[in-house]
Design a protein around this motif. Structure first.
Motif, PDB file in Angstrom:
ATOM      1  N   ASN A 162      16.298  43.623 -28.866  1.00  0.00           N
ATOM      2  CA  ASN A 162      15.522  42.523 -29.452  1.00  0.00           C
ATOM      3  C   ASN A 162      14.385  43.030 -30.335  1.00  0.00           C
ATOM      4  O   ASN A 162      13.286  42.465 -30.349  1.00  0.00           O
ATOM      5  N   ARG A 163      14.664  44.090 -31.082  1.00  0.00           N
ATOM      6  CA  ARG A 163      13.676  44.659 -32.011  1.00  0.00           C
ATOM      7  C   ARG A 163      14.237  44.597 -33.433  1.00  0.00           C
ATOM      8  O   ARG A 163      14.313  45.587 -34.144  1.00  0.00           O
ATOM      9  N   ALA A 164      14.628  43.380 -33.811  1.00  0.00           N
ATOM     10  CA  ALA A 164      15.326  43.194 -35.080  1.00  0.00           C
ATOM     11  C   ALA A 164      14.499  43.635 -36.275  1.00  0.00           C
ATOM     12  O   ALA A 164      15.016  44.239 -37.218  1.00  0.00           O
ATOM     13  N   ALA A 165      13.205  43.349 -36.269  1.00  0.00           N
ATOM     14  CA  ALA A 165      12.373  43.665 -37.431  1.00  0.00           C
ATOM     15  C   ALA A 165      12.383  45.158 -37.742  1.00  0.00           C
ATOM     16  O   ALA A 165      12.342  45.564 -38.914  1.00  0.00           O
ATOM     17  N   GLU A 166      12.455  46.000 -36.700  1.00  0.00           N
ATOM     18  CA  GLU A 166      12.451  47.446 -36.910  1.00  0.00           C
ATOM     19  C   GLU A 166      13.761  47.945 -37.512  1.00  0.00           C
ATOM     20  O   GLU A 166      13.805  49.047 -38.073  1.00  0.00           O
ATOM     21  N   ALA A 167      14.810  47.165 -37.397  1.00  0.00           N
ATOM     22  CA  ALA A 167      16.110  47.584 -37.923  1.00  0.00           C
ATOM     23  C   ALA A 167      16.244  47.311 -39.418  1.00  0.00           C
ATOM     24  O   ALA A 167      17.139  47.863 -40.070  1.00  0.00           O
ATOM     25  N   ILE A 168      15.369  46.496 -39.975  1.00  0.00           N
ATOM     26  CA  ILE A 168      15.565  46.047 -41.362  1.00  0.00           C
ATOM     27  C   ILE A 168      15.429  47.195 -42.361  1.00  0.00           C
ATOM     28  O   ILE A 168      16.300  47.379 -43.225  1.00  0.00           O
ATOM     29  N   ALA A 169      14.366  47.982 -42.276  1.00  0.00           N
ATOM     30  CA  ALA A 169      14.116  49.019 -43.286  1.00  0.00           C
ATOM     31  C   ALA A 169      15.248  50.044 -43.377  1.00  0.00           C
ATOM     32  O   ALA A 169      15.746  50.315 -44.482  1.00  0.00           O
ATOM     33  N   PRO A 170      15.720  50.646 -42.275  1.00  0.00           N
ATOM     34  CA  PRO A 170      16.821  51.593 -42.405  1.00  0.00           C
ATOM     35  C   PRO A 170      18.106  50.951 -42.923  1.00  0.00           C
ATOM     36  O   PRO A 170      18.872  51.582 -43.664  1.00  0.00           O
ATOM     37  N   LEU A 171      18.342  49.692 -42.560  1.00  0.00           N
ATOM     38  CA  LEU A 171      19.531  49.008 -43.058  1.00  0.00           C
ATOM     39  C   LEU A 171      19.424  48.715 -44.551  1.00  0.00           C
ATOM     40  O   LEU A 171      20.414  48.818 -45.286  1.00  0.00           O
ATOM     41  N   GLU A 172      18.248  48.343 -45.007  1.00  0.00           N
ATOM     42  CA  GLU A 172      18.074  48.091 -46.445  1.00  0.00           C
ATOM     43  C   GLU A 172      18.313  49.365 -47.247  1.00  0.00           C
ATOM     44  O   GLU A 172      18.937  49.327 -48.314  1.00  0.00           O
ATOM     45  N   ARG A 173      17.811  50.506 -46.750  1.00  0.00           N
ATOM     46  CA  ARG A 173      18.063  51.762 -47.455  1.00  0.00           C
ATOM     47  C   ARG A 173      19.553  52.065 -47.499  1.00  0.00           C
ATOM     48  O   ARG A 173      20.078  52.481 -48.538  1.00  0.00           O
ATOM     49  N   ILE A 230      27.261  47.249 -42.922  1.00  0.00           N
ATOM     50  CA  ILE A 230      25.806  47.402 -43.037  1.00  0.00           C
ATOM     51  C   ILE A 230      25.176  46.074 -43.448  1.00  0.00           C
ATOM     52  O   ILE A 230      24.133  45.665 -42.915  1.00  0.00           O
ATOM     53  N   GLU A 231      25.795  45.387 -44.396  1.00  0.00           N
ATOM     54  CA  GLU A 231      25.250  44.106 -44.856  1.00  0.00           C
ATOM     55  C   GLU A 231      25.223  43.068 -43.730  1.00  0.00           C
ATOM     56  O   GLU A 231      24.291  42.272 -43.629  1.00  0.00           O
ATOM     57  N   THR A 232      26.244  43.101 -42.873  1.00  0.00           N
ATOM     58  CA  THR A 232      26.290  42.161 -41.758  1.00  0.00           C
ATOM     59  C   THR A 232      25.189  42.463 -40.754  1.00  0.00           C
ATOM     60  O   THR A 232      24.502  41.558 -40.256  1.00  0.00           O
ATOM     61  N   LEU A 233      25.000  43.744 -40.439  1.00  0.00           N
ATOM     62  CA  LEU A 233      23.909  44.118 -39.539  1.00  0.00           C
ATOM     63  C   LEU A 233      22.551  43.745 -40.132  1.00  0.00           C
ATOM     64  O   LEU A 233      21.651  43.288 -39.418  1.00  0.00           O
ATOM     65  N   LEU A 234      22.414  43.941 -41.438  1.00  0.00           N
ATOM     66  CA  LEU A 234      21.164  43.575 -42.096  1.00  0.00           C
ATOM     67  C   LEU A 234      20.927  42.066 -41.993  1.00  0.00           C
ATOM     68  O   LEU A 234      19.807  41.607 -41.725  1.00  0.00           O
TER      69      LEU A 234
END
Length: 286
Positions: A66-77, A87-91
């Motif tokens: 439940n730490r979705a916000a922390e996953a955004i930056a590495p997924l965007e890169r 990757i787009e789905t996870l993002l």
């Protein structure tokens, strides 16, 4: 005599350290060791910030915590590197989990446009649309996915739940009946079909299906409580109460559900205090 008489047989290049770390991270994730999976995937990403496999594993570990916000930056890169629907789905899932719903839906619309189709993107988009109250649009997304993959039982199950959100029990019942015939060993499909039959007052048919589910999942307290409800409604009070007691014994958190079953059934019982219900259900009637 040499140690390895056939040195070339099955001896390819050794996996890199990054590959070894990612293999360990994947195993940790499957075993529910989320902190270890996060640490291993993060180590790979620190060495290579654009490693999509590491970004995916890290994001899955973070989302599971439940730490979705922390996953955004590495997924965007990782997403900027190319057209990777996974990757787009996870993002999209991370954006939605972080409360950025409009961005999430836009990202997922991009993911479902990829070919070959990536079915988890359709499921995630439909789920987010449904949660936002756009159920009709979610149904359209799932139907478009089923046109591409008509054999997907997971999509069928999602479609049935969306119909239920609109209280459209008949199409949901048809979908789940078809799915249960195709996959009689899928307890979640059977349980969903039984729940509709219970709502429709077809208690005998629902009870038969709940028994099938319990043969597959004998410790499922919710299913046992639902079976007890059906039996009570059929006038089989002793059998129904016995199932409710079993549900309580396997999961004390079922007090609310079992109390509701007893008080709301046409053949149930009424108690003035919750403590009285608990005592009644804890009695040994064997």
């Amino acid at each position: 005599m040499p140690k390895h008489p056939f040195p070339s047989a099955g001896r390819g290049p050794q996996p890199s350290r990054a590959a070894q770390l990612l293999e360990r991270a994947e195993l940790a994730l499957r075993m529910g060791q989320l902190a270890e999976a996060e640490q291993l995937a993060g180590e790979v990403l620190r060495a290579s910030r654009t490693d999509t496999a590491a970004a995916s594993l890290l994001a899955r570990a973070l989302l599971a915590q439940n730490r979705a916000a922390e996953a955004i930056a590495p997924l965007e890169r990782a997403a900027r590197r190319g057209s990777d629907a996974g990757i787009e789905t996870l993002l999209g899932a991370a954006l939605g989990g972080a409360g950025r719903h409009a961005e999430a839906i836009e990202q997922l619309r991009q993911a479902i446009a990829r070919r070959p189709p990536f079915l988890p993107a359709f499921k995630e988009l439909a789920g987010q649309l449904g949660a936002a109250g756009h159920v009709e649009e979610a149904i359209a997304v799932l139907k478009s996915a089923l046109a591409l993959a008509p054999a997907s039982l997971d999509l069928e199950l999602d479609l049935a739940w969306m119909h239920l959100l609109r209280n459209e029990r008949e199409p949901a019942r048809e979908i789940l009946s078809r799915a249960s015939r195709a996959a009689p060993g899928r307890p979640e499909i059977l349980a969903a079909l039984a729940r509709i039959l219970l709502f429709d007052g077809d208690y005998a048919a629902a009870a038969d299906i709940y028994r099938q589910v319990l043969r597959l999942l004998p410790d499922d307290a919710m299913t046992r409580a639902d079976l007890g409800t059906c039996l009570l409604e059929m006038g089989q009070r002793e059998a129904g109460e016995a199932e409710l007691r079993k549900a309580m014994r396997s999961s004390p958190q079922m007090l609310g559900r079992t109390t509701s079953a007893l008080s709301n059934s046409s053949h149930g019982r009424f108690f003035l205090r919750p403590s009285a219900v608990a005592r009644f259900l804890q009695q040994d009637k064997a």
